[in-house]
Design a protein around this motif. Structure first.
Motif, PDB file in Angstrom:
ATOM      1  N   THR A 292       0.849  -1.197   0.000  1.00 48.53           N
ATOM      2  CA  THR A 292       0.000   0.000   0.000  1.00 48.53           C
ATOM      3  C   THR A 292       0.876   1.236   0.000  1.00 48.53           C
ATOM      4  O   THR A 292       1.964   1.252   0.564  1.00 48.53           O
ATOM      5  CB  THR A 292      -0.931   0.027   1.230  1.00 48.53           C
ATOM      6  N   ASP A 293       0.388   2.264  -0.669  1.00 50.12           N
ATOM      7  CA  ASP A 293       1.097   3.535  -0.710  1.00 50.12           C
ATOM      8  C   ASP A 293       0.048   4.641  -0.694  1.00 50.12           C
ATOM      9  O   ASP A 293      -0.808   4.707  -1.579  1.00 50.12           O
ATOM     10  CB  ASP A 293       1.958   3.612  -1.972  1.00 50.12           C
ATOM     11  N   SER A 294       0.087   5.485   0.327  1.00 49.21           N
ATOM     12  CA  SER A 294      -0.865   6.586   0.460  1.00 49.21           C
ATOM     13  C   SER A 294      -2.309   6.084   0.382  1.00 49.21           C
ATOM     14  O   SER A 294      -3.163   6.706  -0.237  1.00 49.21           O
ATOM     15  CB  SER A 294      -0.630   7.629  -0.644  1.00 49.21           C
ATOM     16  N   GLY A 295      -2.566   4.947   0.982  1.00 50.86           N
ATOM     17  CA  GLY A 295      -3.913   4.415   1.025  1.00 50.86           C
ATOM     18  C   GLY A 295      -4.329   3.642  -0.205  1.00 50.86           C
ATOM     19  O   GLY A 295      -5.430   3.106  -0.272  1.00 50.86           O
ATOM     20  N   CYS A 296      -3.468   3.569  -1.195  1.00 53.37           N
ATOM     21  CA  CYS A 296      -3.783   2.820  -2.410  1.00 53.37           C
ATOM     22  C   CYS A 296      -3.076   1.464  -2.387  1.00 53.37           C
ATOM     23  O   CYS A 296      -1.935   1.373  -1.950  1.00 53.37           O
ATOM     24  CB  CYS A 296      -3.324   3.591  -3.647  1.00 53.37           C
TER      25      CYS A 296
ATOM     26  N   HIS B  47       8.658  -2.658  -0.868  1.00 53.10           N
ATOM     27  CA  HIS B  47       8.161  -1.714   0.116  1.00 53.10           C
ATOM     28  C   HIS B  47       7.920  -2.432   1.443  1.00 53.10           C
ATOM     29  O   HIS B  47       7.493  -3.586   1.458  1.00 53.10           O
ATOM     30  CB  HIS B  47       6.839  -1.092  -0.344  1.00 53.10           C
TER      31      HIS B  47
ATOM     32  N   CYS C  56      -6.986   4.522  -8.637  1.00 51.77           N
ATOM     33  CA  CYS C  56      -6.242   4.915  -7.445  1.00 51.77           C
ATOM     34  C   CYS C  56      -5.051   5.775  -7.851  1.00 51.77           C
ATOM     35  O   CYS C  56      -4.441   5.546  -8.851  1.00 51.77           O
ATOM     36  CB  CYS C  56      -5.751   3.675  -6.713  1.00 51.77           C
TER      37      CYS C  56
END
Ligand SMILES: [Zn+2]
Length: 96
Positions: free
Chosen positions: A11-15, A35, A96
């Motif tokens: 996940t990155d920034s909620g995506c 990540h 997204c």
């Protein structure tokens, strides 16, 4: 062609993001995680699903060096959250 493949997800920034590969093994997909907090998701006959116990054990062993009987029980709940997120994203016209 095998009906099941794996991909790395994070996940990155909620995506929820994932790699574009169709990895043939959990170990291969795990190696693609770049990540923190990344995970491996299985796709069986075009349907996303959580890892089986055996696949989860392989992931935990490769990622953290943890044997199956020592793995944490929170993983299943976390995985369910991820899968629900994917389904919501897939059903949402806004990318997204
Ligand atoms: Zn990959």
């Amino acid at each position: 062609m095998r009906s099941t493949f794996y991909f790395a997800a994070w996940t990155d920034s909620g995506c929820l993001l994932g790699c574009d590969h169709e990895h043939q093994t959990v170990t291969s997909a795990e190696a693609c995680i770049s990540h923190a907090g990344g995970y491996v998701i299985a796709v069986e006959k075009g349907v996303l699903r959580a890892l089986t116990d055996a696949e989860e054990a392989e992931f935990q062993n490769v990622r953290y060096g943890i044997k199956a009987d020592a793995r944490q029980s929170f993983t299943a709940d976390g995985m369910l959250t991820i899968l629900l997120t994917i389904q919501i994203r897939l059903g949402n016209e806004e990318a997204c």
